[in-house]
Design an enzyme around this catalytic site. Structure first.
Site, PDB file in Angstrom:
ATOM      1  N   HIS A   1      81.546 -57.670  -9.541  1.00 38.12           N
ATOM      2  CA  HIS A   1      82.953 -57.292  -9.465  1.00 38.12           C
ATOM      3  C   HIS A   1      83.151 -56.189  -8.431  1.00 38.12           C
ATOM      4  O   HIS A   1      82.264 -55.361  -8.215  1.00 38.12           O
ATOM      5  CB  HIS A   1      83.455 -56.766 -10.816  1.00 38.12           C
ATOM      6  CG  HIS A   1      83.576 -57.813 -11.867  1.00 38.12           C
ATOM      7  ND1 HIS A   1      83.683 -57.511 -13.216  1.00 38.12           N
ATOM      8  CD2 HIS A   1      83.613 -59.165 -11.781  1.00 38.12           C
ATOM      9  CE1 HIS A   1      83.772 -58.633 -13.912  1.00 38.12           C
ATOM     10  NE2 HIS A   1      83.733 -59.645 -13.064  1.00 38.12           N
TER      11      HIS A   1
ATOM     12  N   GLU B   1      88.145 -59.232 -17.909  1.00 33.13           N
ATOM     13  CA  GLU B   1      86.888 -59.130 -18.651  1.00 33.13           C
ATOM     14  C   GLU B   1      86.658 -57.719 -19.188  1.00 33.13           C
ATOM     15  O   GLU B   1      85.542 -57.337 -19.512  1.00 33.13           O
ATOM     16  CB  GLU B   1      85.707 -59.584 -17.795  1.00 33.13           C
ATOM     17  CG  GLU B   1      85.811 -61.049 -17.390  1.00 33.13           C
ATOM     18  CD  GLU B   1      84.716 -61.487 -16.423  1.00 33.13           C
ATOM     19  OE1 GLU B   1      83.846 -60.658 -16.089  1.00 33.13           O
ATOM     20  OE2 GLU B   1      84.741 -62.646 -16.002  1.00 33.13           O
TER      21      GLU B   1
ATOM     22  N   ASP C   1      85.866 -61.049  -8.154  1.00 28.98           N
ATOM     23  CA  ASP C   1      84.443 -61.341  -8.173  1.00 28.98           C
ATOM     24  C   ASP C   1      83.946 -61.335  -6.735  1.00 28.98           C
ATOM     25  O   ASP C   1      84.593 -61.914  -5.855  1.00 28.98           O
ATOM     26  CB  ASP C   1      84.154 -62.727  -8.752  1.00 28.98           C
ATOM     27  CG  ASP C   1      84.355 -62.818 -10.249  1.00 28.98           C
ATOM     28  OD1 ASP C   1      84.595 -61.779 -10.875  1.00 28.98           O
ATOM     29  OD2 ASP C   1      84.282 -63.938 -10.771  1.00 28.98           O
TER      30      ASP C   1
END
Length: 388
Positions: free
Chosen positions: A325, A135, A159
């Site tokens: 994260h 990401e 995550d």
């Protein structure tokens, strides 16, 4: 140092032009077919991609991996193909792949490129892992870079997905968690760069470890590959397909979860949580992973508690974490991270490192010897950053 942005159309252009080492591509594809075992398809039958589409997804994923690496460090082979500028690369010490939606609605996701580049081995053999954030989370990518520079090992991007309390585990599985997990635990999971090192299948003194790349054996690498499955992407997330690594980290590994957050008016701030991975009974593991994304790699993590502040209990650690994260390193490296942060003038807002293990410059005491955390903030503000 600076950040450079490369539009994702660069990937498509290089794929269509064949702007990668064709010989390496063929060799990599053979290696992938021999070593990357496919796992279950989580999609309903009518939403599954055909065998031909899945084969093309493998081909595209391998090309994307080569291109991402070439963008980072360059490749003299490109000069031989007539692409002298592209052959130079960007001299990147860390990178990230944006990927979500604009790319993945039409093309295979970046999960394979992120996972395999972050791993300490591939078709070329055992090598230094790259730091590639999913990401395009630059803060987690920078965190991973610090952990790698301190340890020379692969770093995991995860995550911080779920806190499982003992009561919730009992309700869902009819079993009470035991051992290190008896006070609850955190579910670390991500579709992208969980390096295969974090299967925990490398062996050192009969214990699961993540080794510096120069200590990894071919047997270590193969054990990691054998305990990983590559599952077709959830087409609800990723309309363009792709492959996600799926494994469960072995319990009993000391690990440190950490992350740099960027706070308006303050700048970068580091948070650290040392702890241990745990293994759950298969029946419990299966029921819990089905509550989220079951074809992604899972690490069950228990932070070491102090009984106060952000480490009063497992839930409070998650509640105080600054983002969904976190970077994860094998070993308890919190003390080293704290020292490095002071050198860079980055204050540490939460940690569970024993006070006797912490070293900061002696001048920090002049900013409040009885208030070590406050002194850290004041000293970093006065001395100014040594990064950028």
């Amino acid at each position: 140092m600076r950040v450079e942005t490369v539009d994702m159309s660069e990937f498509l252009g290089r794929i269509e032009k064949g702007m990668y080492d064709q010989e390496e591509y063929e060799r990599a594809l053979v290696w992938v077919r021999a070593n990357c075992k496919e796992g279950r398809d989580p999609n309903a039958p009518e939403k599954q991609r055909t065998r031909a589409q899945k084969d093309r997804d493998w081909e595209t994923s391998v090309k994307m991996t080569l291109i991402a690496r070439d963008l980072m460090i360059g490749n003299p082979k490109l000069a031989e193909l007539g692409y002298r500028e592209q052959a130079r690369g960007h001299n990147a010490i860390a990178a990230g792949f944006q990927g979500q939606r604009q790319w993945t609605d039409y093309f295979p996701n970046g999960d394979f490129l992120e996972a395999i580049l972050c791993t300490s081995f591939d078709w070329s053999g055992i090598r230094q892992p790259y730091m590639v954030a999913t990401e395009n989370d630059a803060l987690n990518g920078a965190s991973m870079l610090l952990g790698h520079l301190l340890t020379n090992t692969a770093q995991m991007f995860s995550d911080l997905r779920t806190y499982w309390s003992p009561a919730a585990v009992l309700r869902v599985t009819d079993q009470d968690p035991t051992g290190d997990a008896d006070g609850g635990f955190l579910h670390l999971i991500n579709s992208g760069p969980s390096p295969l090192d974090f299967t925990g299948r490398q062996s050192g003194n009969q214990e699961p470890v993540c080794k510096p790349y120069w200590d990894i054996t071919s047997e270590d690498a193969q054990a990691c590959l054998d305990n990983t499955r590559w599952c077709p992407a959830d087409t609800g997330y990723f309309h363009g397909g792709g492959w996600s690594s799926d494994f469960s980290t072995v319990g009993g590994m000391p690990c440190t979860m950490y992350r740099i957050n960027l706070v308006k008016g303050l700048g970068p701030v580091l948070q650290i949580a040392e702890g241990v991975t745990v293994s759950l009974p298969d029946s419990v593991h299966k029921k819990l992973v089905e509550r989220t994304s079951p074809t992604w790699p899972t690490t069950w993590f228990v932070p070491r508690l102090t009984g106060k502040g952000p480490f009063a209990d497992v839930y409070t650690v998650m509640n105080n974490w600054g983002a969904n994260h976190g970077a994860v390193s094998y070993g308890h490296i919190g003390a080293d991270l704290i020292t490095l942060a002071s050198m860079l003038r980055i204050p540490v807002d939460m940690h569970n490192v024993p006070e006797e293990s912490i070293f900061r410059p002696g001048a920090w005491a002049r900013f409040g010897a009885d208030d070590l955390q406050g002194a850290d903030y004041r000293a970093c503000d006065v001395y100014g950053p040594l990064y950028g």
